[in-house]
Structures are given as structure tokens and as C-alpha cells.
Write a protein that holds these residues in place. Structure first.
Motif, short mmCIF file in Angstrom:
data_model
loop_
_atom_site.label_atom_id
_atom_site.label_comp_id
_atom_site.label_asym_id
_atom_site.label_seq_id
_atom_site.Cartn_x
_atom_site.Cartn_y
_atom_site.Cartn_z
N UNK A 1 23.22 26.44 21.68
CA UNK A 1 23.97 27.24 22.34
C UNK A 1 25.54 27.08 22.60
N UNK A 2 26.36 28.09 22.58
CA UNK A 2 27.87 27.87 22.57
C UNK A 2 28.29 28.31 23.47
N UNK A 3 29.19 27.37 24.16
CA UNK A 3 29.83 27.78 25.41
C UNK A 3 30.93 28.91 25.33
N UNK A 4 30.67 29.92 25.74
CA UNK A 4 31.64 31.16 25.70
C UNK A 4 32.40 31.37 27.17
N UNK A 5 33.77 31.80 27.03
CA UNK A 5 34.31 31.87 28.06
C UNK A 5 35.15 33.16 27.99
N UNK A 6 35.80 33.49 29.19
CA UNK A 6 36.32 34.64 29.42
C UNK A 6 37.57 34.72 28.56
N UNK A 7 37.83 35.80 27.92
CA UNK A 7 39.10 35.76 26.97
C UNK A 7 40.46 35.72 27.75
N UNK A 8 41.17 34.92 27.62
CA UNK A 8 42.61 34.76 28.25
C UNK A 8 43.73 34.92 27.28
N UNK A 9 44.67 35.96 27.55
CA UNK A 9 45.85 35.63 26.79
C UNK A 9 46.60 34.46 26.81
N UNK A 10 46.74 33.47 25.92
CA UNK A 10 47.43 32.27 25.73
C UNK A 10 48.54 32.22 24.92
N UNK A 11 48.82 33.27 24.04
CA UNK A 11 49.89 33.37 23.26
C UNK A 11 50.29 34.65 22.75
N UNK A 12 51.46 34.83 22.27
CA UNK A 12 51.73 36.18 21.95
C UNK A 12 51.07 36.73 20.63
N UNK A 13 50.60 35.98 19.70
CA UNK A 13 49.85 36.53 18.58
C UNK A 13 48.72 35.73 18.24
N UNK A 14 47.73 36.28 18.01
CA UNK A 14 46.37 35.68 17.22
C UNK A 14 46.21 36.57 16.13
N UNK A 15 45.77 35.71 15.02
CA UNK A 15 45.52 36.20 13.78
C UNK A 15 43.66 36.12 13.46
N UNK A 16 43.40 37.03 13.21
CA UNK A 16 42.04 37.16 12.90
C UNK A 16 41.82 36.66 11.38
N UNK A 17 41.01 35.50 11.26
CA UNK A 17 41.19 35.15 9.61
C UNK A 17 39.90 35.43 8.88
N UNK A 18 38.75 35.73 9.58
CA UNK A 18 37.45 36.10 9.27
C UNK A 18 36.74 36.96 10.28
N UNK A 19 35.85 37.81 10.10
CA UNK A 19 34.92 38.52 11.08
C UNK A 19 33.78 38.89 10.42
N UNK A 20 32.66 39.07 11.12
CA UNK A 20 31.66 39.58 10.50
C UNK A 20 31.37 41.03 10.86
N UNK A 21 30.68 41.73 10.03
CA UNK A 21 30.44 43.26 9.94
C UNK A 21 30.44 44.01 11.32
N UNK A 22 31.27 45.02 11.46
CA UNK A 22 31.16 45.81 12.71
C UNK A 22 30.30 46.88 12.89
N UNK A 23 29.12 46.79 12.02
CA UNK A 23 27.96 47.72 12.17
C UNK A 23 27.14 47.25 13.17
N UNK A 24 27.18 46.02 13.64
CA UNK A 24 26.22 45.21 14.77
C UNK A 24 26.67 45.62 16.04
N UNK A 25 26.11 45.29 17.25
CA UNK A 25 26.63 45.56 18.69
C UNK A 25 27.70 44.29 18.69
N UNK A 26 27.26 42.93 18.10
CA UNK A 26 27.87 41.95 18.46
C UNK A 26 28.77 41.39 17.18
N UNK A 27 30.11 41.23 17.04
CA UNK A 27 31.00 41.13 16.14
C UNK A 27 31.69 39.58 16.48
N UNK A 28 31.65 38.88 15.55
CA UNK A 28 32.42 37.46 15.64
C UNK A 28 33.58 37.50 14.90
N UNK A 29 34.63 36.82 15.55
CA UNK A 29 35.84 36.73 14.67
C UNK A 29 36.35 35.28 14.68
#
Length: 99
Positions: free
Chosen positions: A25-53
């Protein structure tokens, strides 16, 4: 020069493997803006209901999970950690060893 007669196959992104019975199990937390910019380096396919970045910000990495349900998106993320730790976690998520 770009050839007009070449048809490219549609790209279908990476899909995580199905969860293994012994998946960690992975500990998932509420997303909190901590800096001005976030770069998505990789992501999973958007055809599913759950997408990981796989995200980078302020010299550290983290994984963001976006779950679409009933027209809304629930955004959660892991702790922001050193690259080596998050890259191991990213590989585990893609292999179905973590969720």
C-alpha cells in the motif's frame, strides 16, 4: 520535410500492471500546493479512471494520483522524497507491486 502520405498509429500510453495480491500500500495524501511549478516527467495513459504522474518540483520527486469519478477528479500525492526513493516507487506502481 514531413511526409503527408505516412499515417501514424495512435499512441496509447503506459498502463500500470494489474495489482498483485501482495502489492504494497502507498500512503496517499491530499494534494497541497507547495511551490510555483511542478513538472510532470512521466504519466500513465489517460484512458483509465486512475492516472499516475511522476512529478518533479523543488529538487525532489513525488507521484500524483488522479482518480476520475462522476465528473470530478480526486487528486492525491505521495510524500515529496529523494529521486531514488520515488523512482523505485514509480517502478513498483507500474509493475503492480504498489498501489
Amino acid at each position: 520535410m514531413l511526409r503527408q502520405d505516412v499515417e501514424l498509429a495512435p499512441y496509447h500510453g503506459t498502463h500500470p500492471a494489474p495489482r498483485r495480491p501482495d502489492c504494497e500500500p502507498v500512503a496517499w495524501y491530499e494534494s497541497t500546493p507547495r511551490c510555483d511549478r511542478v513538472r510532470v516527467r512521466e504519466h500513465t495513459c489517460g484512458c483509465r479512471n486512475t492516472v499516475y504522474e511522476l512529478c518533479a518540483a523543488a529538487g525532489v520527486l513525488f507521484v500524483r494520483r488522479l482518480e476520475r469519478e462522476d465528473g470530478s477528479v480526486n487528486v492525491r500525492e505521495t510524500s515529496w522524497l529523494r529521486a531514488a526513493e520515488v523512482l523505485r516507487l514509480w517502478a513498483a506502481i507500474l509493475d503492480g507491486r504498489a498501489s
